[in-house]
Structure formats: structure tokens, C-alpha cells
Design a protein around this motif. Structure first.
Motif, mmCIF file in Angstrom:
data_model
loop_
_atom_site.group_PDB
_atom_site.id
_atom_site.type_symbol
_atom_site.label_atom_id
_atom_site.label_comp_id
_atom_site.label_asym_id
_atom_site.label_seq_id
_atom_site.Cartn_x
_atom_site.Cartn_y
_atom_site.Cartn_z
ATOM 1 N N THR A 27 40.257 0.149 -13.636
ATOM 2 C CA THR A 27 40.756 -1.147 -13.209
ATOM 3 C C THR A 27 41.823 -1.082 -12.122
ATOM 4 N N MET A 28 42.974 -0.494 -12.465
ATOM 5 C CA MET A 28 44.142 -0.672 -11.600
ATOM 6 C C MET A 28 43.952 -0.059 -10.213
ATOM 7 N N THR A 84 41.580 -2.192 -8.241
ATOM 8 C CA THR A 84 42.169 -3.485 -7.903
ATOM 9 C C THR A 84 43.085 -3.375 -6.682
ATOM 10 N N ALA A 139 36.193 -5.342 -13.249
ATOM 11 C CA ALA A 139 37.496 -5.094 -13.859
ATOM 12 C C ALA A 139 38.616 -5.718 -13.026
ATOM 13 N N ILE A 141 39.063 -9.517 -13.523
ATOM 14 C CA ILE A 141 39.740 -9.815 -14.793
ATOM 15 C C ILE A 141 41.233 -9.541 -14.645
ATOM 16 N N ALA A 142 41.561 -8.394 -14.061
ATOM 17 C CA ALA A 142 42.967 -8.035 -13.895
ATOM 18 C C ALA A 142 43.706 -9.055 -13.047
ATOM 19 N N ASN A 143 43.049 -9.547 -12.003
ATOM 20 C CA ASN A 143 43.733 -10.448 -11.079
ATOM 21 C C ASN A 143 43.846 -11.875 -11.587
ATOM 22 N N PHE A 164 42.960 -13.206 -14.900
ATOM 23 C CA PHE A 164 43.017 -13.581 -16.307
ATOM 24 C C PHE A 164 44.344 -14.231 -16.697
ATOM 25 N N ALA A 165 45.434 -13.624 -16.266
ATOM 26 C CA ALA A 165 46.743 -14.132 -16.682
ATOM 27 C C ALA A 165 47.020 -15.515 -16.098
ATOM 28 N N ILE A 201 38.636 -19.056 -18.109
ATOM 29 C CA ILE A 201 38.921 -17.963 -19.048
ATOM 30 C C ILE A 201 37.624 -17.462 -19.662
ATOM 31 N N LEU A 217 35.697 -15.357 -17.311
ATOM 32 C CA LEU A 217 36.285 -14.019 -17.175
ATOM 33 C C LEU A 217 35.965 -13.157 -18.395
ATOM 34 N N ILE A 218 36.004 -13.793 -19.581
ATOM 35 C CA ILE A 218 35.655 -13.023 -20.778
ATOM 36 C C ILE A 218 34.194 -12.613 -20.731
ATOM 37 N N GLY A 272 33.992 -9.647 -18.780
ATOM 38 C CA GLY A 272 34.409 -8.537 -19.651
ATOM 39 C C GLY A 272 33.293 -8.107 -20.577
ATOM 40 N N ILE A 304 40.675 -2.490 -19.996
ATOM 41 C CA ILE A 304 40.859 -3.910 -19.709
ATOM 42 C C ILE A 304 40.081 -4.765 -20.720
ATOM 43 N N ILE A 352 41.369 -7.774 -23.210
ATOM 44 C CA ILE A 352 40.778 -9.092 -23.495
ATOM 45 C C ILE A 352 40.696 -9.308 -25.006
ATOM 46 N N LEU A 389 48.372 -6.550 -18.600
ATOM 47 C CA LEU A 389 48.497 -7.627 -17.618
ATOM 48 C C LEU A 389 48.474 -9.000 -18.274
ATOM 49 N N PHE A 390 47.655 -9.139 -19.320
ATOM 50 C CA PHE A 390 47.591 -10.458 -19.965
ATOM 51 C C PHE A 390 47.880 -10.380 -21.451
#
Lengths: 335, 289
Positions: free
Chosen positions: A259-260, A263, A284, A287-289, A291-292, A300, A303-304, A307, B126, B130, B221-222
């Protein structure tokens, strides 16, 4: 003194021989010796082992449950549409799937030959001292957190790609549409390179183990028939090929889920384009960017679902890889 | 005629030998190609981090945007808290499940658990993030240190199971027999004798798992989310080194970039020191070469 040691060790050997005779199946005797507290303890550990299975099932269940909005709204079209617009409530994951698959493939194309070279070096060529030091270094360096790979990639690799590598590749191979794109340094190709650096240690370590599982007698036989060193090694490689394939698939799985680092260097644009120097996006990363910051339920949920796709893909890849690796190591384990 | 044949063969042999040597040289080159970027990343991060590292960085809180200086005290404490929570979750589950796999189970069920463990360790972090979001953040109604710790704890479990299993299998069967022969019940044998014998190996495995989760960013992150302020409560967002590095690295401020490098150095040191300790004490156990 020496005599006494000899005598005592002889007694020990005699005793242990006797005990082997007495306890023909020690396993069986241990297992038969149970009382209530034993049963309780065994069941406690069983419970914890079941927690692990429950955990996996719960991960699947939760992701399935919470992606229901998106699954109902888009169905299978979710996978085939590249429309990703949270403002208009339009979601399709194709661009991310494309980005994930292509960046991982680039990583694999770079990493595979290098990893096999390293595996041969470690299992066949290097003297023991170098082998130990080298394996140690690789293992310890592979433990660098992926956020640091990404950080380094963003500030060192990306400028280097922009100024040297990509213009060079473009000037030689620019006639192939793959080696084109807006040259800003970040993009699919850079992500592939970072991923390659990250998965080489994994692929080479497992390949090394698999190659070493092939019995030495086979190489000796090859030498006896007049094979050169490479020819003998090649025989071992051929016998280990399904295990090496497993290692490769496992490396691919890691690249897919990374992921990281991705990203930070892939550019994060939900586009599908042939040119590898263009910015892209991966499952990935999205989702990282997002989701929050996602606030609408549908966003949401989408995004799930991304995932969930990521989970299913890595699940299949990992199962396949493990089976391939087991097949080689099991075959030669009973030596 | 025979001479000609021999010469011909000789030529072919020479060709094969040259080919062999060329390929072997290529293998050595590949090894160098692998190690150079990895070492480069390591030394680059260390050097850049060292330039910007100071005592203030470790002991001070982050300053608001626009002011220079400040440190990552909150992130360092936050990372330690997250490691603590995840250890509380991951270690007992991992060890007990590992005991079951190594000592009690046999046949199909043990293979299923092993397979599930392998699959769990292959799930992208990740995705675990979730999962933690759906089971903790959603019901609790907000990002929290607890959810981050749970995510990291789940990531730890497969590693701890595998290491416990392997270490317990290294304990000779005769030790179990000796203990049982003395009339000690089986569960006491497992806990007090077998587990104790394998403990040093298990602890190093746990340390490796901790080194791995200390650098995990994606699932935080979340879940733990990050926090510009000092926080030790479990139901609030909490800062952590990886998240702070990520946020600072993406920012447009040079001062923050410098702090991110210093943070990266601390993170790398944490991971490396743990790894070095582990390798140093278990040389014979892990490098079977």
C-alpha cells in the motif's frame, strides 16, 4: 577419565535403547495420559486456534456485509467500469484493478530474473561466510517499513526516474507505446520499480530454500556425467521450478497488497492508459487515500468492496503459491 | 577423422564452459543489483535522518503549521502504546493457538489451521485495517487508538503462531517424556517445561512481529488515524510514527520533510535494533546455513 565417559555413554545408549523398546509409541502414551485439567487446557488452546479460523471468516463476512450498498448499486459492473466519481456517486474499480495488476506485473518482470540469480548465488555459488552475511543483510533490509520505501521513492527515485531513466527509455524504446507518457517521475513504472525492490528479497529467499531442498546427490550425478556447473544447477532449477513459481506468485501477492510505497509514487490518478510513465492508481492506494475522508455510505461501501476484491485476489494468489511451494518441499523432505 | 571429432568436441566443451561461467557471473551481478538499492535506501534514510535529528525532536510536541521546530514526542509515545495494545491481543492468541497446533492437533484440522495462518499472513494489511474499521471504529463511532491496536494485533497473530509452532517442535520429545514420567500432568508439562524451553525462541519471534507492526502504516490510516496532540486515551485518535512520517512527507513544507526524515530514522533504528538483537541471540536457530 576417558574410559569412564565411554562407559557411561555406553550405559546411556543401552538405557535409551531399552526405553525405545519399552515405549514403542511414545506419542500414543503421551496422548493417552489425560485428566480433567488436561482436557480443559487442551480445549482452551483449541478455542484459541478456532479464534484464528473465526477471524478469517469474520473478515470475509464483515467485508461482504459492509460492501452491500455498493454491490447492490453496481453489481458486477463495479469491476468493469472505470468511472470513479464520489461527487456524482459513480463508482467503478477497473482503473484500480488495472493499476494494481500492471504495477505488480512490472515488479515481477524486473524481480524474477534478479531473484533467481540471487537464489542461485545463495544456494550454489557463495561460500558459506558470504552466504550467511548476505542472507542476513537481505533479511534485515527487507524489514524496512514500506512507508520508508515510499518516502525514499518519492524524494530520491522519482526525481531520478524523471531526469534519467524515463527520458532514456523513451528515447530508445519510445516507439513502443508502453514507454511513453507525461514524464513527471511518479507513475506506474516507478511504482513497479519500487515494488520490485521490495519483493526481490521475498522471492529470492523462498527460491533459495526450494533449490536447497533438491538433494545434492542429483548435482553429483550431473557432474559425474560431465555436466558443467551451470548445467548441474539448471537440473536443480528444473526440479524446483514449481516451487520457484510458487515463490514468484507469493511475491506477486505481496506486490498486489502493498500500500504505502505504491500510494506515494504511483501518482494517484484513476485513469487507464497504455503509457507506463503516466500516473495511475492501485486498489490499495485508493483505500489508503480516500477511506478516512469518505463520508457518504455509498463511498465507504464502494471502498470496502475494493478491499473485498483485493482480499479475494490475494487469497487466491496466496493459496496457489503455498500449494506450489509445499509440493516441492514435501517431495524432497523425506530424505 | 577421430582427431577432428575430438577437436570438435573440445570446441563444444569450451563453449559450454564459457556459457556456464557467464551465467554464474550474471548471478553474482544480480546479487549485487539486489543489495545496492536496499543498502542505498538504508544509508540515505540514516544520513538524512541523522542531519535533522535532535534531542528536541524526541522530547517536543509538533508545532503548528508555519512555525519551525518541534518534534514527534506524541508519535513516539503513540507508537509504543499501539505496540502495547497489539501485543496484548496478538501474543496470547498467537501462543495458545501455536501450542494447539504443535502439541495437540494432528491430521486435517492442524493442516487447516496452518493453511488459515498462512492465508492470514498474506492478507494485505490495509484489508485488516478495513476489518478493524468495521468491527471497532463503526460501532464506537470514531477513530481510536484501540482500533489501531486491534488491527496491528491481528497482523501479529499469524507470525506468533508460526514461530511458537516451530519453536515447540524444536523441543525434543524426550523432555516431554521425562516430565510425564515424573507424573507431571500434561498441561503443566506443556506450560512449565516445553513452553519454558522454547521461550527464548518464541520471544525473539514476538520481537520480530513487533518490529514488523511498528512500521505498519496502511491499517492505521483509518483506525488510529493520527493526532497532532498528545493523547494516551484508548478511545481517541492517537499519533504514531509511520502516520506522522506519511503526513509530513506528503506536505509541502521543507521543515516537515526534515522531521519526516528524522522520524524515518527513528523508525528504522527501532526495527533494526530489534532485528539485530534477535539475530544476535538466535544465530543458530534462524540461519540454518
Amino acid at each position: 577419565m576417558f574410559k569412564r565417559t565411554l562407559k557411561s555413554s555406553a550405559t546411556v545408549i543401552q538405557l535409551s535403547l531399552n526405553s525405545i523398546k519399552l515405549l514403542e509409541t511414545p506419542e500414543k502414551i503421551i496422548r493417552s495420559k489425560k485428566n480433567l485439567s488436561d482436557i480443559i487446557f487442551e480445549n482452551i488452546t483449541l478455542l484459541f486456534a478456532c479464534i484464528v479460523i473465526f477471524l478469517l471468516l469474520d473478515i470475509i463476512y464483515e467485508m461482504f456485509l459492509h460492501s452491500v450498498l455498493s454491490r447492490e448499486a453496481f453489481g458486477f459492473g463495479f469491476i468493469f467500469s472505470s468511472d470513479w466519481d464520489p461527487v456524482k456517486d459513480k463508482f467503478g474499480a477497473l482503473a484500480f484493478i488495472y493499476g494494481t495488476v500492471v504495477s505488480s506485473l512490472i515488479a515481477l518482470i524486473i524481480a524474477l530474473p534478479v531473484s533467481i540469480g540471487v537464489a542461485i548465488f545463495l544456494s550454489e555459488l557463495a561460500p558459506k561466510s558470504i552466504r550467511t552475511v548476505f542472507s542476513f543483510l537481505i533479511e534485515i533490509l527487507a524489514a524496512i517499513p514500506s512507508i520508508i520505501f515510499g518516502f525514499w521513492g518519492l524524494y530520491v527515485l522519482v526525481p531520478y526516474m524523471r531526469e534519467s531513466v524515463q527520458p532514456f527509455l523513451n528515447s530508445i524504446l519510445g516507439w513502443i507505446p508502453l514507454f511513453t507518457g507525461t514524464n513527471i517521475g511518479t507513475g506506474m513504472f516507478t511504482a513497479g520499480v519500487i515494488l520490485a525492490i521490495m519483493i526481490i528479497p521475498i522471492i529470492s529467499a523462498i527460491s533459495r530454500d526450494v533449490i536447497r531442498a533438491i538433494p545434492t546427490a542429483q548435482r553429483e550425478a550431473a557432474y559425474a556425467l560431465g555436466a558443467t556447473r551451470w548445467e548441474a544447477i539448471r537440473m536443480a532449477l528444473l526440479n524446483a521450478k514449481s516451487g520457484i513459481l510458487g515463490a514468484t506468485v507469493l511475491g506477486f501477492g505481496r506486490a498486489v497488497g502493498e500500500t504505502m510505497a505504491v500510494t506515494m509514487v504511483i501518482g494517484n490518478r484513476a485513469e487507464i492508459s497504455l503509457g507506463l510513465f503516466n500516473s495511475a492508481y492501485s486498489m490499495a492506494s485508493v483505500i489508503a487515500n480516500e477511506f478516512a475522508e469518505a463520508s457518504q455510505a455509498l463511498h465507504i461501501s464502494a471502498l470496502i468492496e475494493v478491499g473485498l476484491i483485493l482480499f479475494v485476489v490475494t487469497f487466491i494468489i496466496n493459496s496457489l503459491a503455498r500449494l506450489l511451494i509445499y509440493s516441492v518441499t514435501r517431495k524432497y523432505e523425506t530424505r | 577423422m577421430a582427431e577432428k571429432d575430438l577437436l570438435e568436441k573440445n570446441k563444444y566443451l569450451r563453449y559450454r564452459k564459457t556459457k556456464s561461467n557467464l551465467i554464474l557471473i550474471l548471478c553474482v551481478l544480480m546479487a549485487i543489483i539486489t543489495i545496492v538499492p536496499l543498502l542505498y535506501i538504508f544509508f540515505y534514510t540514516t544520513a538524512s535522518g541523522f542531519k535533522f535529528l535532535s534531542l528536541d525532536f524526541i522530547t517536543e510536541m509538533p508545532k503548528p503549521v508555519g512555525e519551525t521546530g518541534g518534534g514527534m514526542y506524541n508519535a513516539i509515545v503513540g507508537t509504543l502504546i499501539l505496540i502495547g495494545i497489539s501485543s496484548v491481543i496478538g501474543i496470547p492468541i498467537g501462543i495458545l493457538a501455536g501450542i494447539y497446533v504443535a502439541e495437540y492437533s494432528g491430521g486435517l484440522f492442524s493442516n487447516i489451521i496452518k493453511f488459515v495462518t498462512d492465508v492470514l499472513s498474506g492478507i494485505p494489511s490495509i484489508v485488516i485495517g478495513i476489518f478493524a474499521y468495521t468491527i471497532v471504529v463503526m460501532p464506537m463511532g470514531g477513530f481510536s487508538a484501540l482500533s489501531g491496536g486491534i488491527a496491528l494485533g491481528i497482523i501479529m497473530i499469524p507470525t506468533v503462531i508460526r514461530i511458537t509452532e516451530e519453536m515447540l517442535k524444536l523441543v525434543p520429545q524426550s523432555i516431554r517424556e521425562a516430565s510425564l514420567a515424573l507424573g507431571i500432568s500434561r498441561w503443566k508439562t506443556t506450560l512449565n517445561i516445553v513452553l519454558k524451553t522454547a521461550m527464548s525462541g518464541i520471544i525473539t519471534g514476538i520481537l520480530l512481529a513487533i518490529a514488523r507492526i511498528a512500521g505498519e502504516t496502511a491499517p492505521l490510516l483509518f483506525t488510529a488515524f493520527g493526532n497532532q496532540f498528545f493523547s494516551t486515551s484508548l478511545d481517541e485518535p492517537i499519533a504514531s510514527l509511520p502516520i506522522q512520517i506519511y503526513n509530513y512527507a506528503k506536505s509541502p513544507y521543507t521543515d516537515w520533510h526534515e522531521q519526516a526524515w528524522a522520524g524515518a530514522l527513528i523508525l528504522i533504528l527501532l526495527v533494526f535494533v530489534i532485528n539485530l538483537i534477535v539475530r544476535f541471540f538466535t544465530k543458530s536457530k534462524f540461519t540454518n546455513s
